[in-house]
Design an enzyme around this catalytic site. Sequence first.
Site, PDB file in Angstrom:
ATOM      1  N   GLU A 143      46.716  37.054  38.710  1.00  0.00           N
ATOM      2  CA  GLU A 143      46.288  36.848  37.324  1.00  0.00           C
ATOM      3  C   GLU A 143      45.293  37.925  36.895  1.00  0.00           C
ATOM      4  O   GLU A 143      45.286  38.352  35.736  1.00  0.00           O
ATOM      5  CB  GLU A 143      45.674  35.464  37.181  1.00  0.00           C
ATOM      6  CG  GLU A 143      46.648  34.314  37.366  1.00  0.00           C
ATOM      7  CD  GLU A 143      46.901  33.969  38.825  1.00  0.00           C
ATOM      8  OE1 GLU A 143      47.734  33.081  39.099  1.00  0.00           O
ATOM      9  OE2 GLU A 143      46.267  34.604  39.724  1.00  0.00           O
ATOM     10  N   ARG A 201      50.897  37.854  51.664  1.00  0.00           N
ATOM     11  CA  ARG A 201      50.237  37.539  50.402  1.00  0.00           C
ATOM     12  C   ARG A 201      48.744  37.285  50.593  1.00  0.00           C
ATOM     13  O   ARG A 201      47.930  37.694  49.777  1.00  0.00           O
ATOM     14  CB  ARG A 201      50.912  36.301  49.782  1.00  0.00           C
ATOM     15  CG  ARG A 201      50.198  35.714  48.571  1.00  0.00           C
ATOM     16  CD  ARG A 201      50.308  36.589  47.375  1.00  0.00           C
ATOM     17  NE  ARG A 201      49.772  35.952  46.179  1.00  0.00           N
ATOM     18  CZ  ARG A 201      49.556  36.571  45.036  1.00  0.00           C
ATOM     19  NH1 ARG A 201      49.849  37.858  44.927  1.00  0.00           N
ATOM     20  NH2 ARG A 201      49.073  35.939  43.990  1.00  0.00           N
ATOM     21  N   GLU A 256      55.843  44.406  39.403  1.00  0.00           N
ATOM     22  CA  GLU A 256      55.219  45.639  39.879  1.00  0.00           C
ATOM     23  C   GLU A 256      56.241  46.559  40.538  1.00  0.00           C
ATOM     24  O   GLU A 256      56.145  47.781  40.424  1.00  0.00           O
ATOM     25  CB  GLU A 256      54.083  45.303  40.848  1.00  0.00           C
ATOM     26  CG  GLU A 256      52.894  44.633  40.176  1.00  0.00           C
ATOM     27  CD  GLU A 256      51.799  44.284  41.164  1.00  0.00           C
ATOM     28  OE1 GLU A 256      52.069  44.317  42.382  1.00  0.00           O
ATOM     29  OE2 GLU A 256      50.680  43.979  40.733  1.00  0.00           O
TER      30      GLU A 256
END
Length: 418
Positions: free
Chosen positions: A49, A256, A327
Amino acid sequence: MPLVLLRLWRRGRQEPGYRAHVAERLGFYPRLAEPHIPLLWVHAVSVGETRAAEPLIDALLQAYPGHRVLLTCMTATGRATGAQVFGRHAGRVLQSFLPYDTGWMCARFLRHFRPAVCILMETEVWPNLIEQCRRHKVPVMLANARLSARSLRRGQRFGALLRPAAEAIDVVGAQSEADAQRLLAFGARQVAVTGSLKFDVQPPADIVERGLAWKRAVGSRKVLLCASTREGEEPLILDALAKLGQADWLTIIVPRHPQRFDEVAQMIAARGLRLRRRSGLEQGFQIDGVDVVLGDSMGEMFAYYAVCDVAFIGGSLLPLGGQNLIEAFALGKPVLIGPHTFNFQVITEDAVRDGAAVRVDDAVTLLRQWSALIADENAMADMAQAATAFARQHQGATGRTLALVEPLLGGSPQPPRR
Protein backbone atom coordinates in the site's frame (compact mmCIF):
# COMPACT_ATOMS: atom_id res chain seq x y z
CA MET A 1 -4.61 -5.09 24.62
CA PRO A 2 -2.02 -6.90 26.81
CA LEU A 3 -2.07 -9.80 24.33
CA VAL A 4 -1.69 -7.40 21.40
CA LEU A 5 1.34 -5.76 23.01
CA LEU A 6 2.85 -9.16 23.86
CA ARG A 7 2.49 -10.24 20.24
CA LEU A 8 4.06 -6.97 19.11
CA TRP A 9 7.05 -7.52 21.42
CA ARG A 10 7.49 -11.13 20.33
CA ARG A 11 7.40 -10.18 16.66
CA GLY A 12 10.10 -7.65 17.41
CA ARG A 13 12.53 -10.53 18.03
CA GLN A 14 12.77 -11.08 14.28
CA GLU A 15 11.86 -7.55 13.13
CA PRO A 16 13.26 -4.95 15.56
CA GLY A 17 11.16 -2.24 13.94
CA TYR A 18 8.15 -3.56 15.85
CA ARG A 19 9.80 -2.58 19.14
CA ALA A 20 10.33 1.01 17.99
CA HIS A 21 7.78 3.82 18.37
CA VAL A 22 5.46 1.62 20.45
CA ALA A 23 3.92 4.69 22.12
CA GLU A 24 2.61 5.83 18.73
CA ARG A 25 0.52 2.66 18.48
CA LEU A 26 -1.18 3.75 21.71
CA GLY A 27 -1.88 7.32 20.58
CA PHE A 28 1.11 9.13 22.15
CA TYR A 29 3.29 11.24 19.87
CA PRO A 30 6.24 13.65 20.18
CA ARG A 31 5.68 17.35 19.77
CA LEU A 32 4.85 18.24 16.18
CA ALA A 33 7.31 20.58 14.47
CA GLU A 34 5.63 23.42 12.57
CA PRO A 35 2.11 22.53 13.74
CA HIS A 36 0.69 25.47 11.76
CA ILE A 37 1.31 23.66 8.43
CA PRO A 38 -1.83 21.65 7.50
CA LEU A 39 -1.48 17.91 7.01
CA LEU A 40 -2.92 15.63 4.34
CA TRP A 41 -3.09 12.22 5.99
CA VAL A 42 -2.54 9.02 3.96
CA HIS A 43 -2.79 5.64 5.69
CA ALA A 44 -1.02 2.74 3.98
CA VAL A 45 -0.98 -0.35 6.15
CA SER A 46 2.16 -2.07 4.80
CA VAL A 47 4.71 -2.26 1.99
CA GLY A 48 2.37 -2.79 -0.97
CA GLU A 49 0.00 0.00 0.00
CA THR A 50 2.91 2.36 0.71
CA ARG A 51 4.34 1.80 -2.75
CA ALA A 52 0.90 2.20 -4.30
CA ALA A 53 0.50 5.52 -2.50
CA GLU A 54 3.68 6.95 -4.01
CA PRO A 55 2.18 8.58 -7.14
CA LEU A 56 -0.76 9.95 -5.11
CA ILE A 57 1.50 11.44 -2.43
CA ASP A 58 3.76 12.97 -5.09
CA ALA A 59 0.67 14.50 -6.74
CA LEU A 60 -0.69 15.82 -3.42
CA LEU A 61 2.61 17.51 -2.57
CA GLN A 62 2.69 19.14 -5.99
CA ALA A 63 -0.96 20.20 -6.01
CA TYR A 64 -0.97 21.49 -2.41
CA PRO A 65 2.43 23.15 -1.82
CA GLY A 66 1.22 24.72 1.43
CA HIS A 67 0.55 21.31 2.98
CA ARG A 68 2.59 18.41 4.24
CA VAL A 69 1.68 14.71 4.06
CA LEU A 70 1.36 12.51 7.11
CA LEU A 71 1.97 8.88 6.12
CA THR A 72 0.88 6.26 8.63
CA CYS A 73 1.53 2.51 8.54
CA MET A 74 0.90 -0.49 10.77
CA THR A 75 3.91 -2.66 9.86
CA ALA A 76 7.60 -2.04 10.45
CA THR A 77 8.41 -2.92 6.84
CA GLY A 78 5.78 -0.45 5.64
CA ARG A 79 7.37 2.32 7.65
CA ALA A 80 10.86 1.42 6.41
CA THR A 81 9.55 1.45 2.84
CA GLY A 82 8.01 4.87 3.39
CA ALA A 83 11.34 6.24 4.64
CA GLN A 84 13.07 4.85 1.57
CA VAL A 85 10.49 5.93 -1.02
CA PHE A 86 9.81 9.41 0.35
CA GLY A 87 13.25 10.34 1.62
CA ARG A 88 13.50 12.76 -1.30
CA HIS A 89 10.66 14.81 0.23
CA ALA A 90 12.61 15.72 3.35
CA GLY A 91 10.44 17.73 5.72
CA ARG A 92 7.27 17.43 3.66
CA VAL A 93 6.39 13.79 4.40
CA LEU A 94 6.03 12.87 8.07
CA GLN A 95 5.73 9.26 9.22
CA SER A 96 4.02 7.63 12.16
CA PHE A 97 2.36 4.42 13.20
CA LEU A 98 -1.43 4.51 13.30
CA PRO A 99 -2.80 3.70 16.76
CA TYR A 100 -4.83 0.59 17.40
CA ASP A 101 -8.50 0.93 16.56
CA THR A 102 -9.87 2.08 19.90
CA GLY A 103 -11.87 5.27 20.25
CA TRP A 104 -9.65 7.12 22.71
CA MET A 105 -6.41 6.26 20.88
CA CYS A 106 -7.79 7.40 17.53
CA ALA A 107 -9.14 10.56 19.16
CA ARG A 108 -5.70 11.38 20.59
CA PHE A 109 -4.17 10.83 17.15
CA LEU A 110 -6.63 13.23 15.50
CA ARG A 111 -6.28 15.89 18.19
CA HIS A 112 -2.50 15.75 17.88
CA PHE A 113 -2.15 15.91 14.09
CA ARG A 114 -5.43 17.68 13.15
CA PRO A 115 -5.32 16.40 9.53
CA ALA A 116 -7.31 18.20 6.82
CA VAL A 117 -8.32 14.90 5.22
CA CYS A 118 -7.99 11.16 5.81
CA ILE A 119 -7.08 9.02 2.77
CA LEU A 120 -7.21 5.31 3.54
CA MET A 121 -5.51 3.01 1.03
CA GLU A 122 -7.24 -0.05 -0.44
CA THR A 123 -9.08 -1.96 2.34
CA GLU A 124 -8.47 -0.10 5.59
CA VAL A 125 -12.01 0.29 6.95
CA TRP A 126 -11.55 0.69 10.71
CA PRO A 127 -14.82 1.40 12.59
CA ASN A 128 -13.48 3.42 15.53
CA LEU A 129 -11.07 5.38 13.37
CA ILE A 130 -13.79 6.38 10.91
CA GLU A 131 -16.20 7.25 13.73
CA GLN A 132 -13.59 9.49 15.35
CA CYS A 133 -12.93 11.16 11.99
CA ARG A 134 -16.65 11.89 11.77
CA ARG A 135 -16.67 13.38 15.29
CA HIS A 136 -13.60 15.52 14.58
CA LYS A 137 -14.99 16.59 11.19
CA VAL A 138 -12.16 15.03 9.17
CA PRO A 139 -13.42 13.94 5.73
CA VAL A 140 -12.54 10.35 4.82
CA MET A 141 -11.66 8.88 1.44
CA LEU A 142 -10.96 5.24 0.61
CA ALA A 143 -8.48 5.36 -2.28
CA ASN A 144 -7.33 2.61 -4.63
CA ALA A 145 -10.11 0.56 -3.05
CA ARG A 146 -10.60 -3.10 -3.73
CA LEU A 147 -13.02 -5.61 -2.26
CA SER A 148 -13.10 -9.22 -3.37
CA ALA A 149 -16.28 -11.27 -3.34
CA ARG A 150 -14.74 -13.33 -0.55
CA SER A 151 -14.01 -10.25 1.57
CA LEU A 152 -17.52 -8.93 0.94
CA ARG A 153 -19.02 -12.15 2.29
CA ARG A 154 -16.78 -11.99 5.34
CA GLY A 155 -17.55 -8.32 5.93
CA GLN A 156 -21.28 -8.88 5.72
CA ARG A 157 -21.03 -11.33 8.62
CA PHE A 158 -19.90 -8.35 10.73
CA GLY A 159 -22.33 -5.94 9.10
CA ALA A 160 -23.46 -4.35 12.36
CA LEU A 161 -19.89 -3.22 12.97
CA LEU A 162 -18.51 -2.56 9.50
CA ARG A 163 -21.50 -1.25 7.53
CA PRO A 164 -21.81 2.00 9.56
CA ALA A 165 -18.09 2.56 8.99
CA ALA A 166 -18.46 2.05 5.24
CA GLU A 167 -21.48 4.37 5.15
CA ALA A 168 -19.48 7.08 6.95
CA ILE A 169 -16.77 7.21 4.27
CA ASP A 170 -17.26 10.38 2.22
CA VAL A 171 -15.97 9.08 -1.10
CA VAL A 172 -14.42 5.89 -2.51
CA GLY A 173 -12.11 5.55 -5.49
CA ALA A 174 -12.43 1.92 -6.63
CA GLN A 175 -9.91 0.03 -8.72
CA SER A 176 -12.51 -1.56 -10.99
CA GLU A 177 -16.23 -1.61 -11.75
CA ALA A 178 -16.53 -4.97 -9.98
CA ASP A 179 -14.86 -3.52 -6.87
CA ALA A 180 -17.19 -0.53 -7.06
CA GLN A 181 -20.30 -2.70 -7.13
CA ARG A 182 -19.13 -4.76 -4.16
CA LEU A 183 -18.23 -1.63 -2.20
CA LEU A 184 -21.72 -0.24 -2.82
CA ALA A 185 -23.19 -3.52 -1.59
CA PHE A 186 -20.94 -3.21 1.47
CA GLY A 187 -22.50 0.15 2.32
CA ALA A 188 -20.31 2.78 0.66
CA ARG A 189 -22.35 5.76 -0.55
CA GLN A 190 -20.29 7.66 -3.15
CA VAL A 191 -18.12 5.42 -5.30
CA ALA A 192 -16.18 6.25 -8.48
CA VAL A 193 -14.00 3.95 -10.57
CA THR A 194 -10.50 5.45 -10.69
CA GLY A 195 -8.37 2.46 -11.66
CA SER A 196 -5.32 1.24 -9.78
CA LEU A 197 -2.69 3.70 -8.57
CA LYS A 198 -0.12 0.93 -8.85
CA PHE A 199 -0.03 1.38 -12.61
CA ASP A 200 1.23 4.94 -12.07
CA VAL A 201 4.19 3.92 -9.88
CA GLN A 202 7.42 4.78 -11.68
CA PRO A 203 10.24 2.25 -11.13
CA PRO A 204 13.23 4.02 -9.50
CA ALA A 205 15.91 4.40 -12.14
CA ASP A 206 18.78 3.52 -9.81
CA ILE A 207 17.09 0.32 -8.61
CA VAL A 208 16.28 -0.73 -12.17
CA GLU A 209 19.87 -0.08 -13.24
CA ARG A 210 21.04 -2.26 -10.35
CA GLY A 211 18.93 -5.10 -11.71
CA LEU A 212 20.23 -4.56 -15.23
CA ALA A 213 23.79 -4.77 -13.88
CA TRP A 214 22.86 -8.10 -12.29
CA LYS A 215 21.47 -9.18 -15.66
CA ARG A 216 24.78 -8.41 -17.35
CA ALA A 217 26.59 -10.43 -14.66
CA VAL A 218 24.24 -13.40 -15.18
CA GLY A 219 25.12 -13.44 -18.88
CA SER A 220 23.21 -15.78 -21.16
CA ARG A 221 21.45 -17.73 -18.40
CA LYS A 222 17.70 -17.23 -18.26
CA VAL A 223 16.24 -16.06 -14.96
CA LEU A 224 12.93 -17.12 -13.42
CA LEU A 225 11.79 -14.86 -10.59
CA CYS A 226 9.38 -16.20 -7.97
CA ALA A 227 8.25 -12.91 -6.42
CA SER A 228 6.44 -12.32 -3.13
CA THR A 229 6.08 -16.00 -2.31
CA ARG A 230 4.04 -16.87 0.76
CA GLU A 231 4.28 -19.56 3.41
CA GLY A 232 3.69 -23.01 1.93
CA GLU A 233 4.52 -22.00 -1.64
CA GLU A 234 8.30 -22.30 -1.54
CA PRO A 235 8.22 -26.06 -0.77
CA LEU A 236 5.93 -26.58 -3.77
CA ILE A 237 8.28 -24.68 -6.07
CA LEU A 238 11.44 -26.28 -4.70
CA ASP A 239 9.95 -29.78 -4.90
CA ALA A 240 8.99 -29.11 -8.52
CA LEU A 241 12.56 -27.97 -9.22
CA ALA A 242 13.87 -31.18 -7.68
CA LYS A 243 11.35 -33.29 -9.63
CA LEU A 244 12.00 -31.76 -13.04
CA GLY A 245 15.70 -31.26 -12.52
CA GLN A 246 17.51 -27.92 -12.32
CA ALA A 247 18.31 -27.00 -15.92
CA ASP A 248 20.69 -24.24 -16.97
CA TRP A 249 18.63 -21.38 -15.68
CA LEU A 250 18.73 -19.35 -12.48
CA THR A 251 15.79 -19.26 -10.08
CA ILE A 252 15.40 -16.26 -7.77
CA ILE A 253 12.97 -16.61 -4.85
CA VAL A 254 11.90 -13.47 -2.98
CA PRO A 255 9.66 -14.27 0.01
CA ARG A 256 6.93 -11.77 0.78
CA HIS A 257 7.81 -11.47 4.48
CA PRO A 258 11.40 -10.78 5.62
CA GLN A 259 11.03 -12.77 8.85
CA ARG A 260 10.91 -15.92 6.66
CA PHE A 261 14.23 -15.39 4.86
CA ASP A 262 16.20 -17.82 7.04
CA GLU A 263 13.41 -20.41 6.93
CA VAL A 264 13.34 -20.37 3.12
CA ALA A 265 17.14 -20.55 2.94
CA GLN A 266 16.99 -23.76 4.99
CA MET A 267 14.34 -25.19 2.65
CA ILE A 268 16.53 -24.54 -0.39
CA ALA A 269 19.64 -26.06 1.19
CA ALA A 270 17.70 -29.11 2.41
CA ARG A 271 16.85 -30.03 -1.19
CA GLY A 272 20.46 -30.01 -2.27
CA LEU A 273 20.10 -26.92 -4.43
CA ARG A 274 23.15 -24.65 -4.63
CA LEU A 275 22.15 -21.44 -2.84
CA ARG A 276 23.40 -17.88 -2.67
CA ARG A 277 21.70 -15.15 -0.71
CA ARG A 278 21.38 -11.64 -2.09
CA SER A 279 22.87 -10.37 1.19
CA GLY A 280 26.00 -12.35 0.32
CA LEU A 281 26.33 -10.77 -3.12
CA GLU A 282 27.11 -7.22 -2.02
CA GLN A 283 30.33 -7.11 -4.03
CA GLY A 284 28.74 -8.31 -7.26
CA PHE A 285 26.12 -10.65 -8.65
CA GLN A 286 28.47 -13.59 -9.19
CA ILE A 287 26.34 -16.73 -9.37
CA ASP A 288 28.47 -19.31 -11.21
CA GLY A 289 27.45 -22.77 -10.03
CA VAL A 290 24.38 -21.41 -8.25
CA ASP A 291 20.89 -22.87 -8.72
CA VAL A 292 18.82 -20.52 -6.54
CA VAL A 293 19.35 -16.97 -5.32
CA LEU A 294 17.34 -16.02 -2.23
CA GLY A 295 16.23 -12.40 -2.44
CA ASP A 296 16.72 -11.53 1.22
CA SER A 297 16.80 -7.75 0.78
CA MET A 298 14.30 -4.94 1.15
CA GLY A 299 13.57 -2.20 -1.36
CA GLU A 300 14.98 -4.05 -4.38
CA MET A 301 11.84 -5.56 -5.89
CA PHE A 302 12.20 -3.58 -9.11
CA ALA A 303 15.82 -4.79 -9.38
CA TYR A 304 14.62 -8.39 -9.16
CA TYR A 305 12.08 -7.70 -11.90
CA ALA A 306 14.78 -6.07 -14.04
CA VAL A 307 17.09 -9.08 -13.83
CA CYS A 308 14.45 -11.70 -14.63
CA ASP A 309 13.09 -12.92 -17.96
CA VAL A 310 9.75 -14.10 -16.57
CA ALA A 311 8.13 -13.45 -13.18
CA PHE A 312 5.90 -15.78 -11.23
CA ILE A 313 3.77 -13.82 -8.73
CA GLY A 314 3.37 -15.52 -5.37
CA GLY A 315 0.40 -15.83 -3.06
CA SER A 316 -1.43 -17.51 -5.92
CA LEU A 317 -0.47 -21.20 -5.75
CA LEU A 318 -2.40 -21.48 -2.47
CA PRO A 319 -5.72 -19.78 -1.63
CA LEU A 320 -4.08 -16.59 -0.39
CA GLY A 321 -5.44 -14.22 -3.04
CA GLY A 322 -2.26 -13.38 -4.94
CA GLN A 323 0.16 -10.48 -4.73
CA ASN A 324 0.73 -7.40 -6.87
CA LEU A 325 1.55 -8.29 -10.49
CA ILE A 326 1.57 -4.71 -11.79
CA GLU A 327 5.22 -4.01 -10.97
CA ALA A 328 6.28 -6.81 -13.31
CA PHE A 329 4.22 -5.31 -16.13
CA ALA A 330 5.79 -1.89 -15.49
CA LEU A 331 9.13 -3.38 -16.56
CA GLY A 332 7.64 -5.32 -19.46
CA LYS A 333 8.02 -8.76 -17.88
CA PRO A 334 5.82 -11.73 -18.81
CA VAL A 335 3.91 -13.01 -15.79
CA LEU A 336 2.97 -16.49 -14.64
CA ILE A 337 0.25 -16.60 -12.01
CA GLY A 338 -1.39 -19.36 -10.01
CA PRO A 339 -5.12 -20.15 -9.76
CA HIS A 340 -5.84 -18.13 -6.57
CA THR A 341 -5.95 -14.41 -7.41
CA PHE A 342 -9.06 -13.05 -5.72
CA ASN A 343 -7.13 -10.02 -4.38
CA PHE A 344 -6.30 -8.98 -7.97
CA GLN A 345 -9.01 -10.84 -9.85
CA VAL A 346 -9.99 -8.28 -12.49
CA ILE A 347 -6.43 -7.19 -13.29
CA THR A 348 -5.29 -10.81 -13.54
CA GLU A 349 -8.15 -11.83 -15.82
CA ASP A 350 -7.58 -8.80 -18.05
CA ALA A 351 -3.83 -9.50 -18.22
CA VAL A 352 -4.42 -13.14 -19.17
CA ARG A 353 -6.93 -12.06 -21.82
CA ASP A 354 -4.44 -9.54 -23.27
CA GLY A 355 -1.59 -12.03 -23.40
CA ALA A 356 0.55 -10.40 -20.69
CA ALA A 357 0.08 -13.26 -18.21
CA VAL A 358 -0.51 -17.01 -18.21
CA ARG A 359 -2.30 -18.95 -15.47
CA VAL A 360 -0.73 -22.13 -14.15
CA ASP A 361 -2.44 -24.74 -12.01
CA ASP A 362 0.44 -25.74 -9.77
CA ALA A 363 4.20 -25.53 -9.30
CA VAL A 364 4.99 -28.29 -11.80
CA THR A 365 2.88 -26.57 -14.46
CA LEU A 366 4.63 -23.33 -13.57
CA LEU A 367 8.04 -24.77 -14.41
CA ARG A 368 6.77 -26.47 -17.55
CA GLN A 369 5.30 -23.19 -18.78
CA TRP A 370 8.56 -21.45 -17.97
CA SER A 371 10.48 -24.11 -19.93
CA ALA A 372 8.14 -23.64 -22.89
CA LEU A 373 8.79 -19.90 -22.89
CA ILE A 374 12.55 -20.44 -22.78
CA ALA A 375 12.22 -22.67 -25.83
CA ASP A 376 10.12 -20.12 -27.74
CA GLU A 377 11.81 -16.72 -27.77
CA ASN A 378 9.07 -15.24 -29.96
CA ALA A 379 6.35 -16.21 -27.49
CA MET A 380 8.33 -14.67 -24.65
CA ALA A 381 8.89 -11.47 -26.64
CA ASP A 382 5.18 -11.26 -27.49
CA MET A 383 4.27 -11.58 -23.80
CA ALA A 384 6.81 -8.90 -22.86
CA GLN A 385 5.35 -6.53 -25.44
CA ALA A 386 1.83 -7.26 -24.20
CA ALA A 387 2.95 -6.60 -20.61
CA THR A 388 4.31 -3.16 -21.51
CA ALA A 389 1.16 -2.26 -23.44
CA PHE A 390 -1.04 -3.49 -20.59
CA ALA A 391 0.77 -1.30 -18.04
CA ARG A 392 0.50 1.82 -20.22
CA GLN A 393 -3.16 1.22 -21.01
CA HIS A 394 -4.15 1.30 -17.32
CA GLN A 395 -2.27 4.41 -16.23
CA GLY A 396 -4.03 7.61 -15.10
CA ALA A 397 -5.56 6.65 -11.75
CA THR A 398 -3.60 9.34 -9.90
CA GLY A 399 -5.34 12.23 -11.66
CA ARG A 400 -8.77 10.65 -11.18
CA THR A 401 -8.08 10.08 -7.49
CA LEU A 402 -6.79 13.61 -6.99
CA ALA A 403 -10.03 14.94 -8.49
CA LEU A 404 -11.96 13.12 -5.74
CA VAL A 405 -9.77 14.62 -3.01
CA GLU A 406 -10.33 18.22 -4.14
CA PRO A 407 -13.96 18.60 -2.95
CA LEU A 408 -13.03 17.16 0.46
CA LEU A 409 -10.56 20.01 0.97
CA GLY A 410 -12.97 22.69 -0.17
CA GLY A 411 -10.71 24.25 -2.76
CA SER A 412 -8.99 23.71 -6.08
CA PRO A 413 -5.41 22.44 -6.10
CA GLN A 414 -2.71 24.06 -8.18
CA PRO A 415 -2.54 22.59 -11.68
CA PRO A 416 0.24 20.00 -11.94
CA ARG A 417 3.52 21.19 -13.41
CA ARG A 418 4.69 19.50 -16.58
